[in-house]
Design a protein around this motif. Structure first.
Motif, PDB file in Angstrom:
ATOM      1  N   LEU A  18       0.849  -1.208   0.000  1.00 31.84           N
ATOM      2  CA  LEU A  18       0.000   0.000   0.000  1.00 31.84           C
ATOM      3  C   LEU A  18       0.877   1.247   0.000  1.00 31.84           C
ATOM      4  CD1 LEU A  18      -2.737   1.446   0.238  1.00 31.84           C
ATOM      5  CD2 LEU A  18      -2.582   1.188   2.710  1.00 31.84           C
ATOM      6  N   ARG A  19       2.016   1.165   0.702  1.00 30.70           N
ATOM      7  CA  ARG A  19       2.896   2.323   0.826  1.00 30.70           C
ATOM      8  C   ARG A  19       3.356   2.827  -0.546  1.00 30.70           C
ATOM      9  NH1 ARG A  19       8.003   1.637   4.635  1.00 30.70           N
ATOM     10  NH2 ARG A  19       6.355   1.143   6.115  1.00 30.70           N
ATOM     11  N   SER A  20       3.758   1.900  -1.412  1.00 33.40           N
ATOM     12  CA  SER A  20       4.248   2.349  -2.725  1.00 33.40           C
ATOM     13  C   SER A  20       3.109   2.931  -3.552  1.00 33.40           C
ATOM     14  CB  SER A  20       4.946   1.207  -3.462  1.00 33.40           C
ATOM     15  OG  SER A  20       4.007   0.263  -3.886  1.00 33.40           O
ATOM     16  N   ARG A  21       1.891   2.403  -3.377  1.00 34.39           N
ATOM     17  CA  ARG A  21       0.746   2.960  -4.116  1.00 34.39           C
ATOM     18  C   ARG A  21       0.444   4.379  -3.660  1.00 34.39           C
ATOM     19  NH1 ARG A  21       0.301  -2.379  -4.422  1.00 34.39           N
ATOM     20  NH2 ARG A  21      -0.799  -3.302  -6.177  1.00 34.39           N
ATOM     21  N   VAL A  22       0.514   4.586  -2.347  1.00 31.90           N
ATOM     22  CA  VAL A  22       0.290   5.931  -1.808  1.00 31.90           C
ATOM     23  C   VAL A  22       1.382   6.876  -2.327  1.00 31.90           C
ATOM     24  CG1 VAL A  22       0.333   7.304   0.322  1.00 31.90           C
ATOM     25  CG2 VAL A  22      -0.989   5.182   0.222  1.00 31.90           C
ATOM     26  N   ALA A  23       2.625   6.383  -2.365  1.00 34.73           N
ATOM     27  CA  ALA A  23       3.739   7.216  -2.827  1.00 34.73           C
ATOM     28  C   ALA A  23       3.535   7.622  -4.290  1.00 34.73           C
ATOM     29  CB  ALA A  23       5.059   6.463  -2.666  1.00 34.73           C
ATOM     30  N   LEU A  80      -4.417  -0.166  -8.578  1.00 36.22           N
ATOM     31  CA  LEU A  80      -5.191   0.175  -7.374  1.00 36.22           C
ATOM     32  C   LEU A  80      -6.404  -0.743  -7.258  1.00 36.22           C
ATOM     33  CD1 LEU A  80      -5.104   4.071  -7.698  1.00 36.22           C
ATOM     34  CD2 LEU A  80      -3.742   2.647  -6.165  1.00 36.22           C
ATOM     35  N   PHE A  81      -6.540  -1.390  -6.110  1.00 33.24           N
ATOM     36  CA  PHE A  81      -7.709  -2.212  -5.835  1.00 33.24           C
ATOM     37  C   PHE A  81      -8.804  -1.309  -5.246  1.00 33.24           C
ATOM     38  CE2 PHE A  81      -4.060  -4.954  -5.928  1.00 33.24           C
ATOM     39  CZ  PHE A  81      -4.496  -5.959  -6.768  1.00 33.24           C
ATOM     40  N   ALA A  82      -9.993  -1.876  -5.046  1.00 31.45           N
ATOM     41  CA  ALA A  82     -11.133  -1.038  -4.657  1.00 31.45           C
ATOM     42  C   ALA A  82     -10.851  -0.224  -3.386  1.00 31.45           C
ATOM     43  CB  ALA A  82     -12.366  -1.914  -4.476  1.00 31.45           C
ATOM     44  N   GLY A  83     -10.232  -0.856  -2.395  1.00 26.58           N
ATOM     45  CA  GLY A  83      -9.902  -0.136  -1.153  1.00 26.58           C
ATOM     46  C   GLY A  83      -8.866   0.956  -1.392  1.00 26.58           C
ATOM     47  N   HIS A  84      -7.872   0.629  -2.246  1.00 22.95           N
ATOM     48  CA  HIS A  84      -6.822   1.612  -2.543  1.00 22.95           C
ATOM     49  C   HIS A  84      -7.389   2.814  -3.292  1.00 22.95           C
ATOM     50  CE1 HIS A  84      -4.008  -2.121  -2.722  1.00 22.95           C
ATOM     51  NE2 HIS A  84      -4.215  -1.726  -1.479  1.00 22.95           N
ATOM     52  N   ARG A  85      -8.398   2.565  -4.135  1.00 22.23           N
ATOM     53  CA  ARG A  85      -8.969   3.668  -4.928  1.00 22.23           C
ATOM     54  C   ARG A  85      -9.630   4.699  -4.023  1.00 22.23           C
ATOM     55  NH1 ARG A  85      -9.544   2.666 -10.591  1.00 22.23           N
ATOM     56  NH2 ARG A  85      -8.606   0.646 -11.035  1.00 22.23           N
ATOM     57  N   ILE A  86     -10.212   4.228  -2.938  1.00 20.05           N
ATOM     58  CA  ILE A  86     -10.822   5.187  -1.998  1.00 20.05           C
ATOM     59  C   ILE A  86      -9.728   6.026  -1.351  1.00 20.05           C
ATOM     60  CG2 ILE A  86     -12.098   5.387   0.167  1.00 20.05           C
ATOM     61  CD1 ILE A  86     -13.822   3.082  -0.702  1.00 20.05           C
ATOM     62  N   VAL A  87      -8.643   5.378  -0.941  1.00 20.88           N
ATOM     63  CA  VAL A  87      -7.518   6.125  -0.346  1.00 20.88           C
ATOM     64  C   VAL A  87      -6.982   7.150  -1.349  1.00 20.88           C
ATOM     65  CG1 VAL A  87      -5.169   5.918   0.565  1.00 20.88           C
ATOM     66  CG2 VAL A  87      -6.875   4.193   1.158  1.00 20.88           C
ATOM     67  N   ALA A  88      -6.780   6.701  -2.602  1.00 22.20           N
ATOM     68  CA  ALA A  88      -6.256   7.601  -3.642  1.00 22.20           C
ATOM     69  C   ALA A  88      -7.234   8.737  -3.905  1.00 22.20           C
ATOM     70  CB  ALA A  88      -5.989   6.815  -4.923  1.00 22.20           C
TER      71      ALA A  88
ATOM     72  N   LEU B  15     -11.193  -6.221  -3.806  1.00 22.82           N
ATOM     73  CA  LEU B  15     -11.240  -5.260  -2.694  1.00 22.82           C
ATOM     74  C   LEU B  15      -9.829  -4.916  -2.204  1.00 22.82           C
ATOM     75  CD1 LEU B  15     -14.283  -6.756  -0.771  1.00 22.82           C
ATOM     76  CD2 LEU B  15     -14.157  -4.432  -1.647  1.00 22.82           C
ATOM     77  N   GLY B  16      -8.850  -5.772  -2.534  1.00 21.06           N
ATOM     78  CA  GLY B  16      -7.465  -5.507  -2.160  1.00 21.06           C
ATOM     79  C   GLY B  16      -7.045  -6.169  -0.866  1.00 21.06           C
ATOM     80  N   GLU B  17      -7.722  -7.263  -0.510  1.00 23.18           N
ATOM     81  CA  GLU B  17      -7.416  -7.960   0.745  1.00 23.18           C
ATOM     82  C   GLU B  17      -6.199  -8.875   0.521  1.00 23.18           C
ATOM     83  OE1 GLU B  17      -9.659 -11.432   3.082  1.00 23.18           O
ATOM     84  OE2 GLU B  17     -10.954  -9.769   2.550  1.00 23.18           O
ATOM     85  N   PRO B  18      -5.054  -8.593   1.171  1.00 23.40           N
ATOM     86  CA  PRO B  18      -3.849  -9.401   0.906  1.00 23.40           C
ATOM     87  C   PRO B  18      -4.054 -10.907   1.127  1.00 23.40           C
ATOM     88  CG  PRO B  18      -3.283  -7.436   2.137  1.00 23.40           C
ATOM     89  CD  PRO B  18      -4.779  -7.494   2.093  1.00 23.40           C
ATOM     90  N   ALA B  19      -4.795 -11.282   2.174  1.00 22.80           N
ATOM     91  CA  ALA B  19      -4.986 -12.709   2.452  1.00 22.80           C
ATOM     92  C   ALA B  19      -5.740 -13.406   1.324  1.00 22.80           C
ATOM     93  CB  ALA B  19      -5.753 -12.885   3.759  1.00 22.80           C
ATOM     94  N   ALA B  20      -6.559 -12.649   0.595  1.00 25.27           N
ATOM     95  CA  ALA B  20      -7.325 -13.246  -0.502  1.00 25.27           C
ATOM     96  C   ALA B  20      -6.393 -13.726  -1.611  1.00 25.27           C
ATOM     97  CB  ALA B  20      -8.325 -12.235  -1.057  1.00 25.27           C
ATOM     98  N   PHE B  21      -5.295 -13.004  -1.829  1.00 20.69           N
ATOM     99  CA  PHE B  21      -4.351 -13.422  -2.866  1.00 20.69           C
ATOM    100  C   PHE B  21      -3.637 -14.707  -2.455  1.00 20.69           C
ATOM    101  CE2 PHE B  21      -5.090  -9.062  -4.051  1.00 20.69           C
ATOM    102  CZ  PHE B  21      -5.206  -9.169  -5.418  1.00 20.69           C
ATOM    103  N   ASP B  22      -3.335 -14.830  -1.161  1.00 24.59           N
ATOM    104  CA  ASP B  22      -2.752 -16.094  -0.679  1.00 24.59           C
ATOM    105  C   ASP B  22      -3.722 -17.246  -0.947  1.00 24.59           C
ATOM    106  OD1 ASP B  22      -0.506 -14.826   0.168  1.00 24.59           O
ATOM    107  OD2 ASP B  22      -1.054 -14.784   2.293  1.00 24.59           O
ATOM    108  N   ASP B  23      -5.005 -17.005  -0.648  1.00 25.71           N
ATOM    109  CA  ASP B  23      -6.011 -18.056  -0.866  1.00 25.71           C
ATOM    110  C   ASP B  23      -6.171 -18.371  -2.353  1.00 25.71           C
ATOM    111  OD1 ASP B  23      -6.387 -18.003   1.842  1.00 25.71           O
ATOM    112  OD2 ASP B  23      -8.251 -16.853   1.799  1.00 25.71           O
TER     113      ASP B  23
END
Lengths: 146, 178
Positions: A18-23, A80-88, B15-23
């Protein structure tokens, strides 16, 4: 030669920072801000020396290159995933609002106008990101309830 | 794990859940690996390809419109990666191997016939072989195969029909009549 599940999980975990995406989002916004400020100065200041105009043009070109690079990274590499898009989206709204306030404070009206356009686009991006996130969460809950 | 579980997994990834990628990797790495191994015919190319496949899946999954199509979508990415790699490396069609047909739990008396089937599968044209591998070994539906192969359902059916007919003829010549 075989590639294990753990190898791939490690590879993908390294790509999910997430850090690199924010950067990269911050880089995109700052570079865009620089391009807008310098561009509005170049367009609105009536009697700039030629050397200054050339210098401003170079600065704008560099800033736009960074905008293009950060956009490419965020759409092709560190997506960017859905959660990241909100942050962005939130970052974009906050940055654009600050930008407009700063331009108004120093009475750079042309830059403030472009900043207002950036703010409107940022709000649109944030609304779309929230709608997408909400739709995914609703579908997730429905599937989990099955 | 059924298709609803796959859809849920895809949504958690979106949604960007890291554990989901492991699964996701835990669930799909082996099937994708075996598929790549069959398409490429060697471990090294399959190993290079599988990394590309997972990176492409990671980068493209936010744009996957219908999460329920996860399985066909991932196999289509895998196929594209292999085709690109083989085109670059050898500029020749890929070789689909049937070496990986699992013989565990198969009664002893069937092994000889399965061995013949493997050999005859290897002799089929690559397009027909690929159709049989996806349909019978990977258990994709006809609709999913249209997405993976990028051809209409009629073409998928005709490839399957032709492949089955050719394989049956070849097997009968070898004395296998099941």
């Amino acid at each position: 030669m075989n590639v294990s599940v753990a190898d791939m999980q490690k590879l993908i975990a390294g790509e999910l920072s997430l850090r690199s995406r924010v950067a990269y989002t911050a880089l995109l916004l700052v570079a865009l801000g620089v391009a807008v400020v310098v561009g509005s100065l170049l367009l609105t200041e009536p009697s700039l020396p030629q050397r200054t105009e050339v210098a401003f043009a170079v600065i704008i070109a560099i800033a736009l290159s960074w905008v293009a690079y950060a956009s490419w990274v965020l759409t092709r590499r560190q997506v960017l995933f859905a959660g990241h898009r909100i942050v962005a989206g939130r970052m974009a709204v906050a940055f654009s609002a600050l930008f407009v306030a700063g331009c108004l404070a120093v009475r750079m009206m042309a830059a403030a106008g472009l900043g207002a356009l950036m703010l409107a686009i940022a709000i649109g991006i944030l609304i779309t990101a929230r709608q997408r996130f909400r739709a995914l969460m609703e579908r997730r809950r429905a599937l989990e309830a099955m | 794990m059924n298709r609803t579980d796959d859809e849920l997994l895809a949504i958690r990834c979106q949604l960007g859940e890291p554990a989901a990628f492991d699964d996701l990797i835990a669930r799909w790495h082996e099937p994708l690996w075996r598929y790549l191994r069959k398409l490429t015919g060697d471990d090294d190319t399959a190993a290079e390809s599988i990394q590309d496949v997972w990176l492409k899946v990671l980068r493209a999954i936010p744009k996957l419109r219908d999460a329920a199509r996860l399985r066909a979508w991932m196999f289509s990415i895998a196929r594209r990666v292999v085709m690109d790699r083989l085109r670059e490396k050898y500029a020749t069609p890929p070789s689909v191997s049937a070496d990986d047909v699992d013989l565990e739990d198969v009664p002893q008396e069937l092994e000889d016939e399965l061995e013949v089937m493997r050999e005859e599968l290897e002799r089929l044209p690559v397009i027909d072989r690929e159709a049989l591998v996806l349909f019978y070994l990977k258990e994709l539906t006809l609709l999913e195969m249209t997405e993976v192969l990028g051809v209409p359902v009629g073409t998928v059916k005709s490839r399957l029909f032709r492949a089955r007919k050719t394989l049956r003829t070849q097997l009968e010549r070898k004395g296998v009549n099941r």
